[in-house]
Motif scaffolding. Structure first.
Motif, short mmCIF file in Angstrom:
data_model
loop_
_atom_site.label_atom_id
_atom_site.label_comp_id
_atom_site.label_asym_id
_atom_site.label_seq_id
_atom_site.Cartn_x
_atom_site.Cartn_y
_atom_site.Cartn_z
N ALA A 147 0.83 -1.20 0.00
CA ALA A 147 0.00 0.00 0.00
C ALA A 147 0.87 1.25 0.00
O ALA A 147 0.58 2.23 -0.71
N ALA A 148 1.95 1.25 0.77
CA ALA A 148 2.84 2.41 0.82
C ALA A 148 3.50 2.66 -0.52
O ALA A 148 3.58 3.80 -0.99
N VAL A 149 3.98 1.60 -1.16
CA VAL A 149 4.63 1.74 -2.47
C VAL A 149 3.62 2.20 -3.51
O VAL A 149 3.92 3.06 -4.35
N ASP A 150 2.40 1.67 -3.46
CA ASP A 150 1.36 2.12 -4.39
C ASP A 150 1.06 3.60 -4.20
O ASP A 150 0.89 4.35 -5.18
N GLU A 151 1.00 4.04 -2.94
CA GLU A 151 0.73 5.46 -2.66
C GLU A 151 1.89 6.33 -3.12
O GLU A 151 1.68 7.41 -3.68
N LEU A 152 3.13 5.90 -2.89
CA LEU A 152 4.28 6.67 -3.39
C LEU A 152 4.20 6.81 -4.91
O LEU A 152 4.40 7.91 -5.44
N ALA A 153 3.91 5.73 -5.59
CA ALA A 153 3.81 5.77 -7.05
C ALA A 153 2.70 6.71 -7.50
O ALA A 153 2.88 7.49 -8.44
N ALA A 154 1.56 6.68 -6.81
CA ALA A 154 0.45 7.56 -7.14
C ALA A 154 0.82 9.02 -6.95
O ALA A 154 0.28 9.90 -7.64
N ARG A 155 1.76 9.29 -6.06
CA ARG A 155 2.20 10.67 -5.81
C ARG A 155 3.41 11.05 -6.66
O ARG A 155 4.00 12.10 -6.46
N GLY A 156 3.79 10.18 -7.58
CA GLY A 156 4.88 10.49 -8.51
C GLY A 156 6.27 10.17 -8.02
O GLY A 156 7.25 10.59 -8.63
N VAL A 157 6.37 9.44 -6.93
CA VAL A 157 7.68 9.08 -6.37
C VAL A 157 8.15 7.79 -7.04
O VAL A 157 7.43 6.79 -7.04
N GLU A 158 9.35 7.82 -7.59
CA GLU A 158 9.91 6.64 -8.23
C GLU A 158 10.81 5.89 -7.26
O GLU A 158 11.58 6.50 -6.52
N LEU A 159 10.69 4.58 -7.28
CA LEU A 159 11.55 3.76 -6.43
C LEU A 159 12.91 3.56 -7.07
O LEU A 159 13.04 3.62 -8.30
N VAL A 160 13.90 3.35 -6.23
CA VAL A 160 15.27 3.11 -6.66
C VAL A 160 15.52 1.61 -6.58
O VAL A 160 15.15 0.97 -5.60
N ARG A 161 16.16 1.08 -7.60
CA ARG A 161 16.51 -0.34 -7.61
C ARG A 161 18.03 -0.44 -7.54
O ARG A 161 18.73 0.24 -8.30
N TYR A 162 18.51 -1.29 -6.66
CA TYR A 162 19.94 -1.45 -6.46
C TYR A 162 20.40 -2.81 -6.98
O TYR A 162 19.73 -3.82 -6.76
N ASP A 163 21.55 -2.80 -7.63
CA ASP A 163 22.16 -4.05 -8.05
C ASP A 163 22.44 -4.89 -6.81
O ASP A 163 22.75 -4.36 -5.74
N GLY A 164 22.33 -6.20 -6.98
CA GLY A 164 22.61 -7.10 -5.87
C GLY A 164 21.39 -7.43 -5.04
O GLY A 164 21.47 -8.22 -4.09
N PHE A 165 20.24 -6.80 -5.34
CA PHE A 165 18.99 -7.10 -4.64
C PHE A 165 17.96 -7.55 -5.66
O PHE A 165 17.90 -7.02 -6.76
N GLU A 166 17.16 -8.50 -5.27
CA GLU A 166 16.08 -8.97 -6.15
C GLU A 166 14.82 -8.20 -5.82
O GLU A 166 14.22 -8.38 -4.76
N HIS A 167 14.44 -7.31 -6.73
CA HIS A 167 13.24 -6.48 -6.56
C HIS A 167 12.07 -7.14 -7.28
O HIS A 167 12.23 -7.72 -8.36
N ASP A 168 10.87 -7.01 -6.71
CA ASP A 168 9.70 -7.51 -7.42
C ASP A 168 9.25 -6.46 -8.43
O ASP A 168 9.91 -5.43 -8.62
N ALA A 169 8.12 -6.70 -9.09
CA ALA A 169 7.63 -5.80 -10.14
C ALA A 169 7.38 -4.39 -9.62
O ALA A 169 7.53 -3.41 -10.36
N LYS A 170 7.05 -4.26 -8.33
CA LYS A 170 6.79 -2.94 -7.75
C LYS A 170 8.07 -2.24 -7.32
O LYS A 170 8.06 -1.05 -7.02
N GLY A 171 9.18 -2.98 -7.24
CA GLY A 171 10.43 -2.40 -6.75
C GLY A 171 10.71 -2.71 -5.30
O GLY A 171 11.60 -2.13 -4.69
N ILE A 172 9.97 -3.64 -4.73
CA ILE A 172 10.13 -4.03 -3.33
C ILE A 172 11.08 -5.21 -3.24
O ILE A 172 10.98 -6.15 -4.02
N VAL A 173 12.00 -5.16 -2.29
CA VAL A 173 12.86 -6.30 -1.97
C VAL A 173 12.14 -7.05 -0.87
O VAL A 173 11.94 -6.52 0.23
#
Length: 125
Positions: free
Chosen positions: A72-98
């Motif tokens: 819910a937090a990531v969805d709300e950030l996206a709705a507010r125009g905030v882009e998530l950062v993806r880091y090498d070495g971590f497996e992120h899901d489609a939303k950008g969550i590790v």
């Protein structure tokens, strides 16, 4: 030697007004301004955001925001125009969550403020 009960956090930005717009308007955090600095009112602690024209963003997470529902937090950030950062070495899901397997740390997703300071939302696994 120190009174830990009155200690507070601080972080630098090159543009306090841009920081105010992000933290107050985009993230919806309570803020105030004092002596040319922004104050984030985060629970029982305040964080000062001070101007530093030659600011270089930290390469680590500056603020962590625990949330009960990271999706819910990531969805709300996206709705507010905030882009998530993806880091090498971590497996992120489609939303950008590790996603944690429960043995090493929380579920976590990173984002930056306009100055490039890294922040995270996290949920216990």
């Amino acid at each position: 030697m120190f009174d830990a009960s009155i200690a507070f956090h601080g972080l630098a930005v090159p543009d306090v007004e841009a920081a105010r717009a992000f933290y107050a308007d985009t993230l919806g955090l309570p803020t105030s301004e004092e002596m040319g600095m922004l104050v984030l009112h985060l629970g029982s602690q305040n964080t000062i955001v001070y101007p530093k024209p030659d600011h270089v963003p930290a390469t680590y997470t500056v603020l962590n925001f625990p949330v009960p529902d990271i999706d819910a937090a990531v969805d709300e950030l996206a709705a507010r125009g905030v882009e998530l950062v993806r880091y090498d070495g971590f497996e992120h899901d489609a939303k950008g969550i590790v996603r944690s397997d429960g043995t090493r740390g929380p579920h976590i997703a990173w984002f930056t403020d306009p100055a490039g300071n890294v922040h995270a939302v996290m949920q216990d696994a």
